[in-house]
Enzyme design. Sequence first.
Site, PDB file in Angstrom:
ATOM      1  N   HIS A 140       0.802  -1.231   0.000  1.00  0.00           N
ATOM      2  CA  HIS A 140       0.000   0.000   0.000  1.00  0.00           C
ATOM      3  C   HIS A 140       0.834   1.279   0.000  1.00  0.00           C
ATOM      4  O   HIS A 140       0.329   2.329   0.371  1.00  0.00           O
ATOM      5  CB  HIS A 140      -0.932   0.018   1.212  1.00  0.00           C
ATOM      6  CG  HIS A 140      -2.149  -0.842   1.045  1.00  0.00           C
ATOM      7  ND1 HIS A 140      -3.015  -0.721  -0.011  1.00  0.00           N
ATOM      8  CD2 HIS A 140      -2.640  -1.864   1.797  1.00  0.00           C
ATOM      9  CE1 HIS A 140      -3.991  -1.609   0.098  1.00  0.00           C
ATOM     10  NE2 HIS A 140      -3.777  -2.322   1.196  1.00  0.00           N
ATOM     11  N   GLU A 161      -8.455 -11.168   5.876  1.00  0.00           N
ATOM     12  CA  GLU A 161      -9.090  -9.846   5.855  1.00  0.00           C
ATOM     13  C   GLU A 161     -10.252  -9.793   4.853  1.00  0.00           C
ATOM     14  O   GLU A 161     -10.574  -8.722   4.336  1.00  0.00           O
ATOM     15  CB  GLU A 161      -8.054  -8.745   5.557  1.00  0.00           C
ATOM     16  CG  GLU A 161      -7.160  -9.024   4.357  1.00  0.00           C
ATOM     17  CD  GLU A 161      -6.087  -7.958   4.141  1.00  0.00           C
ATOM     18  OE1 GLU A 161      -6.141  -6.891   4.749  1.00  0.00           O
ATOM     19  OE2 GLU A 161      -5.179  -8.210   3.312  1.00  0.00           O
ATOM     20  N   ASP A 199      -9.735  -3.943   5.670  1.00  0.00           N
ATOM     21  CA  ASP A 199     -10.324  -4.738   4.587  1.00  0.00           C
ATOM     22  C   ASP A 199     -11.436  -5.642   5.099  1.00  0.00           C
ATOM     23  O   ASP A 199     -12.464  -5.802   4.438  1.00  0.00           O
ATOM     24  CB  ASP A 199      -9.236  -5.576   3.893  1.00  0.00           C
ATOM     25  CG  ASP A 199      -8.508  -4.760   2.846  1.00  0.00           C
ATOM     26  OD1 ASP A 199      -9.174  -4.146   1.995  1.00  0.00           O
ATOM     27  OD2 ASP A 199      -7.265  -4.731   2.885  1.00  0.00           O
TER      28      ASP A 199
HETATM   29  C1  3PY Z   1      -6.210  -3.797   6.775  1.00  0.00           C
HETATM   30  O1  3PY Z   1      -6.665  -3.268   7.811  1.00  0.00           O
HETATM   31  O2  3PY Z   1      -6.896  -4.112   5.795  1.00  0.00           O
HETATM   32  C2  3PY Z   1      -4.800  -4.058   6.701  1.00  0.00           C
HETATM   33  O3  3PY Z   1      -4.339  -4.669   5.756  1.00  0.00           O
HETATM   34  C3  3PY Z   1      -3.975  -3.539   7.819  1.00  0.00           C
HETATM   35  O4  3PY Z   1      -2.672  -3.754   7.643  1.00  0.00           O
HETATM   36 MG    MG Z   2      -5.640  -4.909   4.120  1.00  0.00          MG
END
Ligand code: 3PY
Ligand code: MG
Length: 260
Positions: free
Chosen positions: A44, A147, A173
Amino acid sequence: MSDFRRNCIERKLLVGTFAAIPHPVAIEVTAASGVDFLCIDWEHSQISRERIEDLIRAADVHHVPAMVRVPGHAAEDIAAVLDAGAAGVLVPRVSTAEQARAAVKATRYPPLGVRGVGPGRAAAYGYRIPDYLAKANAELVLAIQVETAEGLANIADIAAVEGIDLIFIGPGDLSVSIGAMGPAGKDKLDAAIRTITKTVLSAGRAVGIFRPTPDDIAAWSQAGISFFILASDTMFLGASMAAGVIDAKKSGGGLEAWEK
Ligand code: 3PY
Ligand code: MG
């Protein structure tokens, strides 16, 4: 085994941060802050593959383990950061046991996996390949991120995959994927985090999570989470600079005396 991997597996409290600033100075400042590890965020932030090796080198100067969050599941990306000397990888968006097994294959040398042998920095540019091969599987941390709604549904199968050290929850996510965003979704998100945590702990693996602030780290560590990525270098820079400017402007109230 490296101390970093042992501490992960033994579920010692570890606090690190994401490195999103693509410069070794930021890594040195972060590494000197007392963090247990740092995680260079290739997913990211605008960090190039070539730059990652310099960032790991800067962390090595301070003897702070630097793992790398790769952009996806490509075995080539995992190999590239490990060859550069990363202490481990964080593989995002793992939603099935098959994807988890692919991450193990890409990270571990035979017989556990199929990682290719190369003369990278990790192997002293080819001069210490046998030494590196002998220790890499035991030293490197493999963390995968759960996630997505699919990952939540498959968590028991994912947690059972041999060769994974740690399952890391991405609450941002996850909240989007399960429809639990913002304050209204907090209870649903917390319940999902607790489900993942309990399932992973009963499979005998460690659990990690991203937190934007330290406020609830005590509560989540009581729930069994041991590995925390706390904000990022950019977030700390922004927050402490904003706080400093606010304080400076408040104390600038004394100027009124000079204006009279
Ligand atoms: C998220 O919160 O989606 C992440 O990948 C945090 O690192
Ligand atoms: Mg993430």
